[in-house]
Write an enzyme that holds these catalytic residues in place. Structure first.
Site, mmCIF file in Angstrom:
data_model
loop_
_atom_site.group_PDB
_atom_site.id
_atom_site.type_symbol
_atom_site.label_atom_id
_atom_site.label_comp_id
_atom_site.label_asym_id
_atom_site.label_seq_id
_atom_site.Cartn_x
_atom_site.Cartn_y
_atom_site.Cartn_z
ATOM 1 N N ASP A 1 0.817 -1.210 0.000
ATOM 2 C CA ASP A 1 0.000 0.000 0.000
ATOM 3 C C ASP A 1 0.854 1.265 0.000
ATOM 4 O O ASP A 1 0.497 2.265 -0.637
ATOM 5 C CB ASP A 1 -0.916 0.008 1.230
ATOM 6 N N HIS B 1 4.664 5.174 -2.736
ATOM 7 C CA HIS B 1 5.034 6.451 -2.127
ATOM 8 C C HIS B 1 6.472 6.465 -1.608
ATOM 9 O O HIS B 1 7.252 7.380 -1.899
ATOM 10 C CB HIS B 1 4.097 6.779 -0.959
#
Length: 520
Positions: free
Chosen positions: A261, A266
């Site tokens: 995730d 990121h």
């Protein structure tokens, strides 16, 4: 500083301003009845229009199965804008002229007739650019990407490289697969009828001003480039903490976990921007080339490395701001014996000349004390003479923190003398605050990314080989996670993670820096 030396807007250097003018075009949002459209996309387009950054002529078509008229869709979006606009109140005159360009097309993604109807609607706009310059935003399930692309091609709405002097681009949201094979399959589907340069893979994190500023800070300031290497830097810490728990996303999280995730996208993006080599130019492909080279330079983890350099964790019941919260295994749609990680900490090495031997520590987790994103560059300690010999470990090593959120800015930590008759040393901070320097205006990430998609600037979009390089790293870690969590891998909600995470840094004499809630 004299008045003439004070920086002003007139002294700004505007780079590539001539490339920021979007040509007349039409934008089609597939899955327009979803939350993303009303919460992010339409507010972003509205603000671009308000700032006079939209094309001189444009149309936005929402494509979805639900029956509704243009006026009904506009009314829904206007109501949502009251909640999600970053500027309030909504400017009614701006909205009125903007909304005149919003249209709705009822159709099923799987039916060829729906795409013929879409083609007819685009042709009805009259102007050639509105028919041939097309941006397709796929706000749908990734499993539907291949079918949509194929049917757009069959309807002659999407051609490889564009046609008749126009252009077509496809915008897709993450997740870009759930492992390397699925990412490769998804990329194959997207590029079956389009070139790679026509595909815009959005990671909203890259649209943040502070993330973009990493490149600006590194490569427009010569004083730091001389220090940005193994000779001056002891280690690097990248933290992305979240105060919220999994909540209603338990079903998704059971499939993803923190590694897929957050780390795969990121965190590896921030790592790449922080550590990449200077690109040969500011062209998008040159920048993306260096990011891929950096990801491919990360040292592969062996099974023995996994035990020493990777920590996973999962929160149990605790307290956030004095409020008791339940553990992950008690969240909705979560298995009562789940071993899915809500926390990850990694120690990575980059095998290239600049970073040889410098550890990069990454961590992210749910239900941590507060939400913050920061890249902290920890410089080597001073030689053990003079002040270091007198103060020992209480003399802080210098550090540079790139605060991505909240209280966005940059601070440099160094030592200074405490005023008084005694010779006392104390660490102090030199701060740059976005808010103080530029005011509160910061565009939403989607505004920047949508504008880039309209003008064809691929710098902030993720290229195929970049996606696959990141998955290669993550898959090698997940392959070793086949045993239950140990007691040292659980952490109470509201703390900074499991004990095993502290041990990860303690092995080399380091400790985690906790990002402060206030920027000081």
């Amino acid at each position: 500083m004299t008045e003439s030396e004070i920086p002003t807007a007139e002294t700004d250097c505007h780079i590539g301003a001539e490339k920021r003018l979007a040509e007349p075009c039409s934008m089609v949002i597939f899955g327009a009845s979803g939350d993303l459209t009303s919460r992010k996309l339409i507010p972003a387009f509205y603000h671009l229009y308000k700032e006079k950054l939209m094309p001189a002529s444009f149309r936005i078509i929402g494509f979805a199965r639900r029956e509704k008229t243009d006026d009904a869709w506009r009314a829904e979006l206007r109501e949502a804008l009251d909640r999600f606009s970053r500027t309030k109140p909504v400017d009614e005159e701006v909205w009125r002229t903007f909304a005149a360009n919003l249209h709705y097309c009822v159709g099923d993604l799987t039916e060829a007739a729906a795409y013929e109807k879409l083609e007819q609607q685009l042709s009805s706009f009259g102007a050639e650019p509105l028919r041939h310059n097309l941006l397709f935003y796929l706000a749908t399930q990734p499993s539907q990407f291949g079918d949509v692309v194929e049917r757009l091609h069959a309807a002659q709405l999407l051609q490889r490289g564009g046609d008749h002097g126009g252009w077509q681009r496809i915008v897709v949201e993450k997740p870009f697969g759930h492992d390397l094979p699925s990412a490769q399959l998804l990329n194959d589907e997207l590029t079956r009828y389009a070139d790679e340069r026509q595909v815009c893979r959005i990671d909203h994190y890259l649209g943040k001003e502070t993330v973009q500023n990493i490149l600006m800070f590194r490569f427009s300031n010569s004083i730091f480039e001389q220090l940005w290497n193994r000779n001056s830097i002891d280690h690097v810490q990248i933290t992305v903490s979240e105060k919220l728990g999994v909540g209603a996303r338990g079903g998704y999280y059971e499939e993803a976990g923190a590694l897929r995730d957050m780390v795969q996208n990121h965190m590896l993006q921030v790592l790449a921007l922080t550590a990449m080599e200077p690109p040969v130019s500011l062209e998008s492909e040159c920048i993306r080339d260096e990011k891929v080279k950096l990801l491919k330079s990360i040292r592969p983890l062996t099974r023995q490395d996994m035990a020493r350099q990777v920590v996973r964790g999962q929160y149990f019941a605790g307290a956030i701001e004095g409020q008791t919260v339940q553990g992950y295994r008690q969240e909705p749609k979560v298995k009562p014996d789940s071993n899915v990680e809500t926390y990850v900490a990694l120690k990575l090495f980059i095998d290239n000349w600049r970073w040889s031997g410098v550890p990069f520590f990454l961590r992210t987790g749910k239900y941590l004390p507060h939400s913050a994103s920061e890249a902290r560059i920890q410089f080597r300690p001073t030689p053990n003479v003079l002040f270091a010999a007198q103060c020992g470990p209480s003399l802080d090593a210098n550090a540079l923190a790139l605060r991505l959120q909240p209280h966005e800015g940059i601070y440099l930590r160094f030592n200074g003398k405490v005023p008084g008759m005694n010779l006392s040393v104390r660490p102090v901070r030199m701060n740059f605050s976005y808010n103080a320097e530029y005011g509160a205006y910061t565009p939403e990430a989607y505004e920047r990314l949508l504008l880039d998609a309209l003008v064809g600037d691929a710098t902030l979009f993720i290229r195929r080989d970049e996606v696959e390089a990141a998955w290669h790293i993550v898959d090698s870690i997940r392959a070793e996670w086949n045993k239950p969590l140990s007691n040292r891998e659980f952490y109470a909600a509201g703390t900074w993670g499991p004990v095993a995470s502290d041990d990860l840094l303690a092995q080399s004499g380091h400790a985690w820096h906790e990002p402060r809630l206030e920027f000081d």
